[in-house]
Enzyme design. Structure first.
Site: not given
Ligand code: GUN
Length: 282
Positions: A52, A96, A119
């Site tokens: 990211k 996350q 998100d």
């Molecule tokens: N863990 C697995 N997929 C995601 C996601 O799309 N966003 C976040 N913040 N954590 C995750």
């Protein structure tokens, strides 16, 4: 033999377009910024966060990284989030998942401002998606929609079947397909006669987390098959779809890796730029 939908290439196109938009925002004095909070030492999460941050660099988005070890408290995470909510130079806040054992995702995530929830997980954003209003939409299903659009096939009136009902993928995926006039069925672990239902799907999205569980005899001839699965096994990384057999039946199929995965991050970048545009227009 199905055409392979190249998620890596489509994600690169999305990011190239965003890069131009970021340059325009910077000329107007707005530097898009994403804050990424990582707690604990989950190896997959560490890789996702690294990717990211790398994508932010590619697109020109400023990234702020906050890492905590697994002994972090809910209160420490909440204080970090609240400071970022108040920081007018921050457009997006991402925690996350999963959080370390013992920490409540719900209690922590609810502190993220709806206006910075890139998100798309907050009740307000999920509610707005349900109502068909403008909002931040969850990144993985948004990415799947872009991949479906890339085929040029009209979604309207098609039978779409989503396997999986998670809050992050299955449920928002169903809502996004419904918003584009698909006839949507959501299947899950308690579904009876799964194959009978999936065989009727013109668009089949698999988001269950079970190694290669969708076999060719569960897929309609000519279907579009989108594979959200990322199953690490002793034989390697596989999706929820048995790619080798299903590609003989489908018209379009996403590979794993290189399908949905790169799109999730591209959509996170898109949401962050959207938030920065909102800041400019405030
Ligand atoms: N863990 C697995 N997929 C995601 C996601 O799309 N966003 C976040 N913040 N954590 C995750």
């Amino acid at each position: 033999m199905a055409k392979i939908i190249d998620g890596k290439q489509i994600a690169a196109q999305v990011k190239a377009q965003l890069k131009t938009e970021v340059e325009q925002l910077k000329e107007k004095g707005v530097v898009p910024a994403l804050a990424v909070i990582l707690a604990g030492d989950n190896p997959a999460s560490q890789i996702y966060v690294k990717n990211k941050i790398k994508s932010c660099e590619e697109v020109g988005i400023k990234s702020l990284s906050f890492t905590f070890d697994s002994s972090v408290t809910e209160q420490q995470l909440i204080e970090t989030i609240e400071a970022l909510n108040d920081d007018k130079t921050v457009d997006g806040i991402l925690v996350q998942l999963p959080l370390p054992k013992g920490l409540s995702e719900e209690k922590v995530l609810k502190h993220i401002s709806d206006l910075k929830d890139v998100d798309g997980f907050s009740p307000a954003n999920v509610g707005a998606l349900t109502l068909g209003r403008d909002c931040f939409k969850a990144c993985t299903p948004s990415g799947c929609m872009k991949l479906i659009h890339s085929t040029g096939v009209d979604i309207k009136g098609k039978n779409a079947v989503v396997i999986g009902r998670s809050n992050i993928v299955g449920k928002p995926m169903a809502l996004m397909l419904l918003a584009e006039d698909a006839t949507v069925t959501v299947c899950h672990s308690k579904t009876e006669n799964l194959a009978e239902i999936t065989k009727k799907a013109d668009i089949l999205v698999a988001a269950v987390g079970r190694d290669r569980m969708v076999k060719a005899d569960m897929v309609k001839q000519g279907a579009i098959v989108i594979d959200v699965g990322m199953n690490r096994t002793s034989e390697g990384l596989f999706g929820d779809v048995d790619f080798e057999s299903v590609k003989e039946v489908a018209s379009y199929i996403t590979p794993v890796p290189g399908g949905v995965g790169p799109m999730t991050i591209a959509m996170l970048m898109e949401n962050t730029v959207k938030s920065a545009k909102n800041r400019l227009n405030k």
